[in-house]
Motif scaffolding. Structure first.
Motif, PDB file in Angstrom:
ATOM      1  N   MET A   1       0.849  -1.164   0.000  1.00  0.00           N
ATOM      2  CA  MET A   1       0.000   0.000   0.000  1.00  0.00           C
ATOM      3  C   MET A   1       0.899   1.233   0.000  1.00  0.00           C
ATOM      4  O   MET A   1       1.807   1.325   0.806  1.00  0.00           O
ATOM      5  N   PRO A   2       0.637   2.134  -0.889  1.00  0.00           N
ATOM      6  CA  PRO A   2       1.499   3.304  -0.985  1.00  0.00           C
ATOM      7  C   PRO A   2       1.306   4.296   0.158  1.00  0.00           C
ATOM      8  O   PRO A   2       0.221   4.455   0.689  1.00  0.00           O
ATOM      9  N   VAL A   3       2.413   4.908   0.521  1.00  0.00           N
ATOM     10  CA  VAL A   3       2.396   6.022   1.466  1.00  0.00           C
ATOM     11  C   VAL A   3       2.275   7.287   0.617  1.00  0.00           C
ATOM     12  O   VAL A   3       3.031   7.462  -0.333  1.00  0.00           O
ATOM     13  N   GLN A   4       1.323   8.119   0.959  1.00  0.00           N
ATOM     14  CA  GLN A   4       1.045   9.306   0.163  1.00  0.00           C
ATOM     15  C   GLN A   4       1.274  10.572   0.974  1.00  0.00           C
ATOM     16  O   GLN A   4       0.777  10.696   2.090  1.00  0.00           O
ATOM     17  N   ARG A   5       2.025  11.497   0.400  1.00  0.00           N
ATOM     18  CA  ARG A   5       2.221  12.798   1.034  1.00  0.00           C
ATOM     19  C   ARG A   5       0.970  13.634   0.790  1.00  0.00           C
ATOM     20  O   ARG A   5       0.400  13.630  -0.289  1.00  0.00           O
ATOM     21  N   VAL A   6       0.569  14.366   1.826  1.00  0.00           N
ATOM     22  CA  VAL A   6      -0.596  15.242   1.745  1.00  0.00           C
ATOM     23  C   VAL A   6      -0.149  16.642   2.119  1.00  0.00           C
ATOM     24  O   VAL A   6       0.360  16.864   3.214  1.00  0.00           O
ATOM     25  N   GLU A   7      -0.301  17.562   1.189  1.00  0.00           N
ATOM     26  CA  GLU A   7       0.047  18.956   1.448  1.00  0.00           C
ATOM     27  C   GLU A   7      -1.184  19.683   1.963  1.00  0.00           C
ATOM     28  O   GLU A   7      -2.227  19.673   1.321  1.00  0.00           O
ATOM     29  N   LEU A   8      -1.043  20.294   3.124  1.00  0.00           N
ATOM     30  CA  LEU A   8      -2.121  21.075   3.714  1.00  0.00           C
ATOM     31  C   LEU A   8      -1.727  22.539   3.691  1.00  0.00           C
ATOM     32  O   LEU A   8      -0.561  22.872   3.508  1.00  0.00           O
ATOM     33  N   GLY A   9      -2.686  23.396   3.924  1.00  0.00           N
ATOM     34  CA  GLY A   9      -2.378  24.820   3.937  1.00  0.00           C
ATOM     35  C   GLY A   9      -1.325  25.189   4.961  1.00  0.00           C
ATOM     36  O   GLY A   9      -0.501  26.065   4.740  1.00  0.00           O
ATOM     37  N   ASP A  10      -1.308  24.480   6.078  1.00  0.00           N
ATOM     38  CA  ASP A  10      -0.370  24.814   7.154  1.00  0.00           C
ATOM     39  C   ASP A  10       0.759  23.806   7.302  1.00  0.00           C
ATOM     40  O   ASP A  10       1.452  23.792   8.307  1.00  0.00           O
ATOM     41  N   GLY A  11       0.962  22.954   6.332  1.00  0.00           N
ATOM     42  CA  GLY A  11       2.064  22.008   6.445  1.00  0.00           C
ATOM     43  C   GLY A  11       1.845  20.758   5.615  1.00  0.00           C
ATOM     44  O   GLY A  11       1.052  20.732   4.684  1.00  0.00           O
ATOM     45  N   ARG A  12       2.560  19.722   6.004  1.00  0.00           N
ATOM     46  CA  ARG A  12       2.559  18.464   5.279  1.00  0.00           C
ATOM     47  C   ARG A  12       2.267  17.334   6.251  1.00  0.00           C
ATOM     48  O   ARG A  12       2.680  17.361   7.396  1.00  0.00           O
ATOM     49  N   THR A  13       1.583  16.323   5.764  1.00  0.00           N
ATOM     50  CA  THR A  13       1.350  15.117   6.534  1.00  0.00           C
ATOM     51  C   THR A  13       1.424  13.935   5.581  1.00  0.00           C
ATOM     52  O   THR A  13       1.682  14.104   4.391  1.00  0.00           O
ATOM     53  N   TRP A  14       1.209  12.754   6.088  1.00  0.00           N
ATOM     54  CA  TRP A  14       1.323  11.529   5.303  1.00  0.00           C
ATOM     55  C   TRP A  14       0.143  10.626   5.613  1.00  0.00           C
ATOM     56  O   TRP A  14      -0.424  10.682   6.694  1.00  0.00           O
ATOM     57  N   THR A  15      -0.210   9.784   4.653  1.00  0.00           N
ATOM     58  CA  THR A  15      -1.267   8.809   4.862  1.00  0.00           C
ATOM     59  C   THR A  15      -0.937   7.560   4.062  1.00  0.00           C
ATOM     60  O   THR A  15       0.008   7.532   3.281  1.00  0.00           O
ATOM     61  N   VAL A  16      -1.704   6.521   4.280  1.00  0.00           N
ATOM     62  CA  VAL A  16      -1.572   5.264   3.546  1.00  0.00           C
ATOM     63  C   VAL A  16      -2.848   5.089   2.741  1.00  0.00           C
ATOM     64  O   VAL A  16      -3.943   5.213   3.286  1.00  0.00           O
ATOM     65  N   VAL A  17      -2.700   4.833   1.448  1.00  0.00           N
ATOM     66  CA  VAL A  17      -3.872   4.652   0.602  1.00  0.00           C
ATOM     67  C   VAL A  17      -4.022   3.187   0.222  1.00  0.00           C
ATOM     68  O   VAL A  17      -3.039   2.473   0.017  1.00  0.00           O
ATOM     69  N   GLY A  18      -5.271   2.756   0.156  1.00  0.00           N
ATOM     70  CA  GLY A  18      -5.586   1.380  -0.181  1.00  0.00           C
ATOM     71  C   GLY A  18      -5.723   1.176  -1.676  1.00  0.00           C
ATOM     72  O   GLY A  18      -5.477   2.096  -2.477  1.00  0.00           O
ATOM     73  N   PRO A  19      -6.149  -0.018  -2.082  1.00  0.00           N
ATOM     74  CA  PRO A  19      -6.306  -0.314  -3.503  1.00  0.00           C
ATOM     75  C   PRO A  19      -7.356   0.560  -4.187  1.00  0.00           C
ATOM     76  O   PRO A  19      -7.346   0.715  -5.399  1.00  0.00           O
ATOM     77  N   ASP A  20      -8.247   1.148  -3.402  1.00  0.00           N
ATOM     78  CA  ASP A  20      -9.277   2.037  -3.948  1.00  0.00           C
ATOM     79  C   ASP A  20      -8.784   3.484  -4.043  1.00  0.00           C
ATOM     80  O   ASP A  20      -9.558   4.378  -4.377  1.00  0.00           O
ATOM     81  N   TYR A  21      -7.513   3.714  -3.724  1.00  0.00           N
ATOM     82  CA  TYR A  21      -6.867   5.033  -3.760  1.00  0.00           C
ATOM     83  C   TYR A  21      -7.428   5.999  -2.711  1.00  0.00           C
ATOM     84  O   TYR A  21      -7.254   7.198  -2.820  1.00  0.00           O
ATOM     85  N   LEU A  22      -8.081   5.457  -1.719  1.00  0.00           N
ATOM     86  CA  LEU A  22      -8.580   6.254  -0.603  1.00  0.00           C
ATOM     87  C   LEU A  22      -7.746   5.940   0.632  1.00  0.00           C
ATOM     88  O   LEU A  22      -7.188   4.834   0.743  1.00  0.00           O
ATOM     89  N   PRO A  23      -7.659   6.877   1.574  1.00  0.00           N
ATOM     90  CA  PRO A  23      -6.909   6.592   2.792  1.00  0.00           C
ATOM     91  C   PRO A  23      -7.492   5.390   3.537  1.00  0.00           C
ATOM     92  O   PRO A  23      -8.709   5.194   3.561  1.00  0.00           O
ATOM     93  N   VAL A  24      -6.615   4.577   4.106  1.00  0.00           N
ATOM     94  CA  VAL A  24      -7.038   3.458   4.949  1.00  0.00           C
ATOM     95  C   VAL A  24      -7.502   4.073   6.267  1.00  0.00           C
ATOM     96  O   VAL A  24      -6.698   4.677   6.988  1.00  0.00           O
ATOM     97  N   VAL A  25      -8.792   3.955   6.561  1.00  0.00           N
ATOM     98  CA  VAL A  25      -9.412   4.711   7.651  1.00  0.00           C
ATOM     99  C   VAL A  25      -8.735   4.490   9.005  1.00  0.00           C
ATOM    100  O   VAL A  25      -8.380   5.470   9.670  1.00  0.00           O
ATOM    101  N   PRO A  26      -8.509   3.251   9.474  1.00  0.00           N
ATOM    102  CA  PRO A  26      -7.871   3.102  10.793  1.00  0.00           C
ATOM    103  C   PRO A  26      -6.470   3.707  10.839  1.00  0.00           C
ATOM    104  O   PRO A  26      -6.072   4.289  11.847  1.00  0.00           O
ATOM    105  N   VAL A  27      -5.727   3.586   9.750  1.00  0.00           N
ATOM    106  CA  VAL A  27      -4.385   4.173   9.695  1.00  0.00           C
ATOM    107  C   VAL A  27      -4.494   5.693   9.728  1.00  0.00           C
ATOM    108  O   VAL A  27      -3.766   6.369  10.469  1.00  0.00           O
TER     109      VAL A  27
END
Length: 102
Positions: A1-27
């Protein structure tokens, strides 16, 4: 599962996306807790996201639900981490102490 960088207005964070290209909710919930509740740095979030990505890939390959993991079902994950072999694959290993010097 890919780790995806997320750019926010006030900074950067990271998430894990599933096969549906959506964030894995518990993660995502855990990473949000680290970000907001613990004020974790983006580097810490990236590290946790990478580890949770490996965990989620293992769960998916092993056919396990994250909230039903038991110790016996967790131990093979440690083997995957140690050997790098995919779930269900066991390659023969050479043991240096068993080989004879030539």
């Amino acid at each position: 599962m890919p780790v995806q960088r997320v750019e926010l207005g006030d900074g950067r964070t990271w998430t894990v996306v599933g096969p549906d290209y959506l964030p894995v909710v518990p993660v995502e919930e855990f990473l949000e807790f680290l970000s907001v509740g613990r004020d974790a740095s983006p580097h810490t979030l990236r590290s946790y996201a990478a580890s949770l990505s490996a965990w989620w890939e293992y769960l998916e390959a092993a056919g396990l639900a994250w909230d039903e993991v038991t110790l016996p079902s967790f131990l093979p994950f440690l083997t995957v981490l140690r050997t790098g072999d995919p779930v269900g694959v066991s390659l023969p290993r050479r043991h240096p102490e068993l080989t004879t010097a030539q």
